[in-house]
Design a protein around this motif. Structure first.
Motif, PDB file in Angstrom:
ATOM      1  N   SER A  91      83.714 -30.714  47.432  1.00  0.00           N
ATOM      2  CA  SER A  91      83.931 -29.412  48.073  1.00  0.00           C
ATOM      3  C   SER A  91      83.878 -28.280  47.055  1.00  0.00           C
ATOM      4  N   VAL A  92      84.431 -28.527  45.865  1.00  0.00           N
ATOM      5  CA  VAL A  92      84.361 -27.519  44.811  1.00  0.00           C
ATOM      6  C   VAL A  92      82.910 -27.305  44.377  1.00  0.00           C
ATOM      7  N   ALA A  93      82.147 -28.394  44.262  1.00  0.00           N
ATOM      8  CA  ALA A  93      80.738 -28.269  43.895  1.00  0.00           C
ATOM      9  C   ALA A  93      79.978 -27.451  44.933  1.00  0.00           C
ATOM     10  N   ILE A  94      80.277 -27.643  46.210  1.00  0.00           N
ATOM     11  CA  ILE A  94      79.621 -26.859  47.266  1.00  0.00           C
ATOM     12  C   ILE A  94      79.986 -25.393  47.146  1.00  0.00           C
ATOM     13  N   ALA A  95      81.273 -25.112  46.917  1.00  0.00           N
ATOM     14  CA  ALA A  95      81.702 -23.717  46.769  1.00  0.00           C
ATOM     15  C   ALA A  95      81.046 -23.072  45.552  1.00  0.00           C
ATOM     16  N   GLY A  96      80.962 -23.801  44.432  1.00  0.00           N
ATOM     17  CA  GLY A  96      80.310 -23.266  43.242  1.00  0.00           C
ATOM     18  C   GLY A  96      78.824 -23.045  43.451  1.00  0.00           C
ATOM     19  N   THR A  97      78.168 -23.974  44.151  1.00  0.00           N
ATOM     20  CA  THR A  97      76.745 -23.812  44.442  1.00  0.00           C
ATOM     21  C   THR A  97      76.505 -22.605  45.329  1.00  0.00           C
ATOM     22  N   LEU A  98      77.344 -22.432  46.346  1.00  0.00           N
ATOM     23  CA  LEU A  98      77.194 -21.294  47.252  1.00  0.00           C
ATOM     24  C   LEU A  98      77.362 -19.975  46.507  1.00  0.00           C
ATOM     25  N   ALA A  99      78.379 -19.894  45.641  1.00  0.00           N
ATOM     26  CA  ALA A  99      78.593 -18.666  44.870  1.00  0.00           C
ATOM     27  C   ALA A  99      77.424 -18.396  43.934  1.00  0.00           C
ATOM     28  N   SER A 100      76.897 -19.444  43.306  1.00  0.00           N
ATOM     29  CA  SER A 100      75.770 -19.269  42.384  1.00  0.00           C
ATOM     30  C   SER A 100      74.502 -18.865  43.129  1.00  0.00           C
ATOM     31  N   LEU A 101      74.304 -19.401  44.340  1.00  0.00           N
ATOM     32  CA  LEU A 101      73.151 -18.995  45.142  1.00  0.00           C
ATOM     33  C   LEU A 101      73.237 -17.519  45.528  1.00  0.00           C
ATOM     34  N   ILE A 102      74.438 -17.051  45.803  1.00  0.00           N
ATOM     35  CA  ILE A 102      74.618 -15.623  46.112  1.00  0.00           C
ATOM     36  C   ILE A 102      74.237 -14.776  44.904  1.00  0.00           C
ATOM     37  N   VAL A 103      74.701 -15.199  43.715  1.00  0.00           N
ATOM     38  CA  VAL A 103      74.331 -14.484  42.489  1.00  0.00           C
ATOM     39  C   VAL A 103      72.823 -14.475  42.311  1.00  0.00           C
ATOM     40  N   THR A 104      72.186 -15.624  42.519  1.00  0.00           N
ATOM     41  CA  THR A 104      70.736 -15.733  42.363  1.00  0.00           C
ATOM     42  C   THR A 104      70.007 -14.841  43.352  1.00  0.00           C
ATOM     43  N   GLY A 105      70.440 -14.862  44.620  1.00  0.00           N
ATOM     44  CA  GLY A 105      69.789 -14.037  45.636  1.00  0.00           C
ATOM     45  C   GLY A 105      69.929 -12.558  45.376  1.00  0.00           C
ATOM     46  N   VAL A 106      71.128 -12.124  44.965  1.00  0.00           N
ATOM     47  CA  VAL A 106      71.351 -10.695  44.692  1.00  0.00           C
ATOM     48  C   VAL A 106      70.506 -10.243  43.501  1.00  0.00           C
ATOM     49  N   LEU A 107      70.489 -11.040  42.439  1.00  0.00           N
ATOM     50  CA  LEU A 107      69.676 -10.682  41.277  1.00  0.00           C
ATOM     51  C   LEU A 107      68.185 -10.671  41.624  1.00  0.00           C
ATOM     52  N   GLY A 108      67.739 -11.642  42.390  1.00  0.00           N
ATOM     53  CA  GLY A 108      66.344 -11.676  42.786  1.00  0.00           C
ATOM     54  C   GLY A 108      65.959 -10.464  43.615  1.00  0.00           C
ATOM     55  N   TYR A 109      66.834 -10.083  44.527  1.00  0.00           N
ATOM     56  CA  TYR A 109      66.551  -8.918  45.370  1.00  0.00           C
ATOM     57  C   TYR A 109      66.476  -7.648  44.521  1.00  0.00           C
ATOM     58  N   GLY A 110      67.441  -7.495  43.624  1.00  0.00           N
ATOM     59  CA  GLY A 110      67.471  -6.280  42.808  1.00  0.00           C
ATOM     60  C   GLY A 110      66.303  -6.180  41.848  1.00  0.00           C
ATOM     61  N   PHE A 111      65.998  -7.270  41.153  1.00  0.00           N
ATOM     62  CA  PHE A 111      64.934  -7.205  40.148  1.00  0.00           C
ATOM     63  C   PHE A 111      63.540  -7.232  40.770  1.00  0.00           C
ATOM     64  N   SER A 112      63.383  -7.846  41.943  1.00  0.00           N
ATOM     65  CA  SER A 112      62.079  -7.763  42.603  1.00  0.00           C
ATOM     66  C   SER A 112      61.774  -6.339  43.026  1.00  0.00           C
ATOM     67  N   ALA A 113      62.824  -5.584  43.405  1.00  0.00           N
ATOM     68  CA  ALA A 113      62.626  -4.169  43.724  1.00  0.00           C
ATOM     69  C   ALA A 113      62.374  -3.362  42.458  1.00  0.00           C
ATOM     70  N   ALA A 114      63.121  -3.660  41.377  1.00  0.00           N
ATOM     71  CA  ALA A 114      62.937  -2.915  40.126  1.00  0.00           C
ATOM     72  C   ALA A 114      61.554  -3.161  39.531  1.00  0.00           C
ATOM     73  N   LEU A 115      61.016  -4.372  39.716  1.00  0.00           N
ATOM     74  CA  LEU A 115      59.695  -4.699  39.196  1.00  0.00           C
ATOM     75  C   LEU A 115      58.568  -4.305  40.153  1.00  0.00           C
ATOM     76  N   HIS A 116      58.940  -3.773  41.328  1.00  0.00           N
ATOM     77  CA  HIS A 116      57.963  -3.328  42.335  1.00  0.00           C
ATOM     78  C   HIS A 116      57.027  -4.468  42.740  1.00  0.00           C
ATOM     79  N   LEU A 117      57.609  -5.655  42.964  1.00  0.00           N
ATOM     80  CA  LEU A 117      56.826  -6.806  43.403  1.00  0.00           C
ATOM     81  C   LEU A 117      56.770  -6.831  44.923  1.00  0.00           C
TER      82      LEU A 117
END
Length: 379
Positions: free
Chosen positions: A192-218
């Motif tokens: 359960s802890v691994a699932i919670a950690g994976t979910l939090a890390s996926l949120i970090v990954t998604g937010v960073l991807g969204y922000g930098f894809s916009a900054a890079l004008h992709l």
């Protein structure tokens, strides 16, 4: 009740289980509801190739023609394909023919048959996993089947039906995460802890991807495949599809790291008398070593998938700066960089959650070692 299938179950009190349940049960329910809401209806198929595909066997061949035998025993002569990527044809080769539509339509060789070798390859893979993993290997294969089911029955059809690709990927990744991890490692606190950690890390990954894809004008349209998909499926958000690929690609590495960290903390808590701080430090050292190799694996996986692109860019003669900032390579750099940051973040996040969940042994004063017997003392 705990059903540990490979992850050691550290002692966790009733309050900890309630906290995990209060977080993960609503997340699982929200994932299920989101899947039902986003579940695709009937997806409109694209234009099918004109003609019928049939299997045949080559009985004789020359440099330009081949005689093939169809399933009903009839034979016909066809041209041998030529050019880059054309299948190699020889006597005994199992091929796929395309029969042109219309009266008197002829046949053309379009590909080699691969069903037989692929079946043997899959059977060998299953046998290797079961022979080594045994019951854990069986549950891992079931989790893999669930992952493919979510990809093929939910994620791909939902994206084709016009849903937001990033939202679909997040929901699908959460469903894969819940099903695969619990099936493989059992229903217990470390999983359960691994699932919670994976979910939090996926949120970090998604937010960073969204922000930098916009900054890079992709825009998500960089290669021929992207352009063809955008032209034939105008309702797909191509930038969202790029982000969806980042999230799904990161999930495969993240769950490995988070499960390892949760298991490491559980193992350390079950042996010896250590404080939470000592356990966190020891588990983090293990995590650093794991991340060091996992980051290399992640980058090499992206580079291996893009090797033809890298070769094409290397022979193009363009300046290095232009190549690195071009849309084709910029997308690959975004995938690798954002996935790496999410992977690095998963170690402290999961380790901290696991340390908070475990119940350490009482940190009382250590007992003194027994006194030596006089007859065993040195003179």
């Amino acid at each position: 009740m705990s059903h540990a299938h490979g992850v050691p179950s550290a002692p966790a009190d009733r309050r900890t289980r309630r906290i995990l349940a209060a977080v993960l049960i609503p997340a699982a329910v929200a994932t299920l509801v989101a899947m039902l809401v986003l579940w695709p209806g009937r997806v409109r198929p694209g234009a099918a190739p004109s003609g019928e595909r049939v299997n045949a066997t080559v009985t004789a061949s020359t440099a330009t023609t081949a005689v093939v035998r169809l399933a009903d025993g009839t034979e016909t002569t066809v041209d041998v394909p030529a050019g880059p990527g054309a299948p190699v044809i020889g006597p005994g080769a199992a091929v796929v023919l395309l029969r042109s539509a219309g009266v008197g339509g002829g046949y053309a060789i379009v590909d080699r048959q691969r069903a037989g070798p692929m079946i043997w390859l899959l059977l060998a893979t299953v046998a290797a996993v079961l022979a080594f993993g045994r019951r854990l290997g069986l549950t891992a294969l079931i989790g893999l089947a669930v992952s493919f089911g979510v990809l093929l029955l939910f994620i791909v059809p939902a994206v084709l039906s016009g849903e937001n690709p990033l939202l679909v990927a997040v929901v699908g990744a959460a469903a894969i995460m819940f099903a695969a991890l619990y099936l493989t490692h059992g229903v217990n606190a470390p999983t359960s802890v691994a699932i919670a950690g994976t979910l939090a890390s996926l949120i970090v990954t998604g937010v960073l991807g969204y922000g930098f894809s916009a900054a890079l004008h992709l825009t998500g349209v960089a290669g021929d495949e992207d352009a063809f998909l955008a032209a034939t499926r105008g309702g797909i958000d191509m930038r969202g599809l790029l982000l969806a690929g980042i999230v799904i690609g990161a999930l495969g590495v993240l769950d490995d790291v988070t499960v390892t960290q949760a298991a490491t903390v559980a193992e350390l808590a079950g042996h010896g008398d250590r404080s939470r701080r000592d356990i966190y430090r020891a588990a983090t050292r293990v995590g650093r070593a794991h991340v060091a190799s996992a980051v290399n694996t992640l980058v090499l996986a992206y580079a291996g998938a893009s090797l033809p692109l890298l070769l094409l860019l290397a022979t193009g003669g363009a300046p290095v700066g232009e190549v690195l900032t071009g849309p084709l390579l910029a997308q690959e750099i975004l995938r690798s960089a954002v996935g790496t940051i999410g992977l690095v973040a998963s170690v402290p996040i999961t380790t901290a959650l696991a340390v908070l969940v475990i119940r350490t042994r009482s940190a009382g004063p250590r007992s003194s070692p027994p006194a030596r017997s006089p007859r065993h003392s040195r003179t």
